[in-house]
Write an enzyme that holds these catalytic residues in place. Structure first.
Site, PDB file in Angstrom:
ATOM      1  N   HIS A  12      -2.482  -2.433  -1.548  1.00  0.00           N
ATOM      2  CA  HIS A  12      -3.914  -2.380  -1.861  1.00  0.00           C
ATOM      3  C   HIS A  12      -4.342  -3.482  -2.830  1.00  0.00           C
ATOM      4  O   HIS A  12      -5.532  -3.657  -3.084  1.00  0.00           O
ATOM      5  CB  HIS A  12      -4.259  -1.011  -2.457  1.00  0.00           C
ATOM      6  N   ASP A  31      -2.310  -0.211   4.011  1.00  0.00           N
ATOM      7  CA  ASP A  31      -3.153   0.221   2.887  1.00  0.00           C
ATOM      8  C   ASP A  31      -3.801   1.558   3.212  1.00  0.00           C
ATOM      9  O   ASP A  31      -4.710   1.646   4.046  1.00  0.00           O
ATOM     10  CB  ASP A  31      -4.217  -0.834   2.602  1.00  0.00           C
ATOM     11  N   SER A  58     -11.992  -2.557  -2.704  1.00  0.00           N
ATOM     12  CA  SER A  58     -11.781  -1.147  -2.997  1.00  0.00           C
ATOM     13  C   SER A  58     -13.127  -0.447  -3.243  1.00  0.00           C
ATOM     14  O   SER A  58     -13.986  -0.437  -2.380  1.00  0.00           O
ATOM     15  CB  SER A  58     -10.822  -1.007  -4.187  1.00  0.00           C
TER      16      SER A  58
END
Length: 523
Positions: free
Chosen positions: A456, A390, A333
């Site tokens: 995610h 995602d 991320s």
């Protein structure tokens, strides 16, 4: 399971017994049976039905589709005998959802119990990489290793993903950082014992919140602090592992977003120029404003992330000068975005820099085409693992799809227009490196409509990588990664069949586990 005896009408049950009874001489009896013979036959038939019920299960559900349950004290006949009997009964025709009947056999239940157990964690073969380590480190951009996925590369990716999980746990175990003094040394539980942590890394936001926010919610002070632990640097010190890998590996691991101010930096999505001369061959490199801010801003008592990383890499490369070295940067991320900035900075700031590879999970777009080309020109190899479901991997930027962007650039006239936009538009983002695309919908354990948090989630990514064989292949049948943490973190997104089995097997999924999601578990 359905009572087999219930298929025989009660008023014809005696006739059913008579036709299939034999006397002690072995001849068929067509007439009436004696009372003792009838009782014996009835007892044998009931015993047979009881044994059959034990093979199938002792529950008596209604005749509608359902998820079968295994009784606690059921005994099972030898596997071949039981399997043949179940196949002969053609149970999927009775229960339409029971296509997973095979999974309910003792053999498959044992495997499921191992997958659901934290202690059941296994890995793909830990083979020697010495003769091909540069290839596995991306020297050829992982050509021929991704689709189908090489088992050694799969193991390396999962291993580096667990390094990121350790960065998350390091933060969540003690999220607060004092703004009045230098942070004390932190313990990092590195998953691979061959590695030793040499430096803890901190990132500082350039923006802050008013002091009264902390007074309103003093227990959440860590959410509003400007400086937070973001990762660590570690180096392999085990000689056997160095021999297996063919070099001494230096790993930089970076976690994803965890504080309010980090979220605020994520929202600052305008492209800004990065230091360095513009190369005419690829234009002006630009990156997202917020990511660069977190990377370059220093705290009151800590260096900036950029200064800290470069200083430590210079020290380690000098310390191990003369050895085969590699640098691996890995992040999830926000950490994936910072990993690219780290790799870019190290590649230009360290003399005689070792080969650099970047493994990112669920990373957003970071810069424009100029930045992507600059990374490639500096021989930085990037392997980007992206889940098709995602949404974070598709932001920020003007173009939703890299495939569309690539197709448009096939036209020379359109390509010229897009090149102008790349250098002048504030949202002309593109991804860098080689992509490995996985998909939540391919997992037999996750719901196809899993929510954004699951798609995610880092553990979900590792689960998908562990099961990935190729873009046109089913989920790997012998995937080895434990499901315990996945169910713990994403219970509502795991198919009911497996969550119910986890409860039925009485597994302790509520124990304290390392967290890999964006926020810490509630206390």
């Amino acid at each position: 399971m359905m009572q087999i005896g219930s298929t025989v009408p009660a008023n014809n049950f005696q006739i059913f017994q008579t036709r299939f009874s034999v006397n002690c001489n072995g001849s068929t009896i067509n007439g009436c049976l004696s009372k003792n013979t009838t009782n014996t036959t009835t007892k044998n038939s009931r015993q047979h039905l009881l044994n059959l019920e034990k093979l199938i299960g002792t529950e008596k559900p209604p005749l509608i589709p359902f998820e079968p349950k295994l009784a606690k004290n059921d005994s099972v006949e030898p596997e071949n005998k039981g399997k043949g009997l179940l196949d002969g009964l053609n149970l999927p025709q009775i229960w339409l959802e029971n296509k997973a009947t095979e999974d309910m056999s003792p053999r498959h239940l044992n495997r499921l119990q191992r997958l659901l157990s934290k202690n059941g964690i296994e890995y793909s073969p830990r083979n020697s990489l010495a003769s091909r380590w540069r290839e596995y480190h991306g020297s050829n951009n992982w050509a021929g290793l991704i689709d189908p996925l090489d088992e050694n590369l799969r193991r390396e990716m999962v291993r580096y993903g667990e390094f990121i999980q350790a960065a998350y746990h390091c933060f969540h175990s003690d999220p607060t950082t004092s703004g009045k003094e230098a942070p004390s040394a932190r313990h990092v539980a590195v998953p691979d014992k061959a590695y030793k942590v040499t430096k803890t890394l901190y990132a500082t936001s350039s923006v802050g919140l008013p002091d009264w926010v902390d007074k309103v919610a003093p227990d959440l002070e860590w959410m509003t602090q400007r400086t937070s632990c973001i990762g660590y640097v570690s180096v392999c010190e085990d000689q056997r592992e160095i021999f297996r890998m063919g070099r001494r590996d230096i790993v930089i691991s970076l976690r994803g977003t965890a504080t309010c101010l980090e979220w605020a930096e994520n929202m600052r999505d305008l492209l800004v120029k990065i230091p360095g001369k513009m190369n005419p061959s690829y234009g002006q490199p630009k990156v997202q404003c917020g990511f660069l801010s977190l990377y370059k801003t220093g705290g009151a008592h800590v260096e900036s992330l950029g200064e800290s990383v470069v200083t430590e890499i210079k020290r380690l490369t000098e310390l191990y000068k003369g050895e085969n070295l590699s640098i691996t940067v890995t992040g999830h991320s926000l950490g994936a975005a910072l990993a690219l900035l780290v790799a870019d900075d190290v590649s230009t700031s360290v003399e005689d820099v070792p080969p650099i590879a970047v493994y990112t999970f669920g990373g957003p777009r970071v810069g424009n085409r100029g930045f992507a080309k600059r990374l490639a020109s500096q021989n930085v190899k990037v392997l980007r693992i992206a889940n098709s479901q995602d949404i974070i991997t598709r932001v920020p930027g003007m173009f939703v799809s890299e495939e569309l962007d690539k197709k448009l650039r096939e036209s020379k006239s359109v390509n010229k227009v897009l090149n102008v936009l790349d250098n002048n538009m504030p949202w002309a983002y593109t991804h860098a490196g080689t992509e490995l695309r996985v998909d939540t919908k391919n997992s037999p354990y996750l719901k196809p409509n899993a929510d954004v948090s699951c798609c995610h989630d880092l553990e979900a990514y590792l689960h998908l990588v562990d099961g990935f064989m190729g873009s046109h292949c089913p989920f790997r049948a012998n995937a080895k990664r434990s499901l315990a943490k996945l169910i713990h973190d994403q219970n509502s997104n795991v198919k009911k069949l497996y969550t119910s089995k986890a409860n039925g097997l009485k597994l302790n999924l509520e124990r304290e586990m390392q967290m890999s999601n964006c926020l810490p578990s509630p206390s």
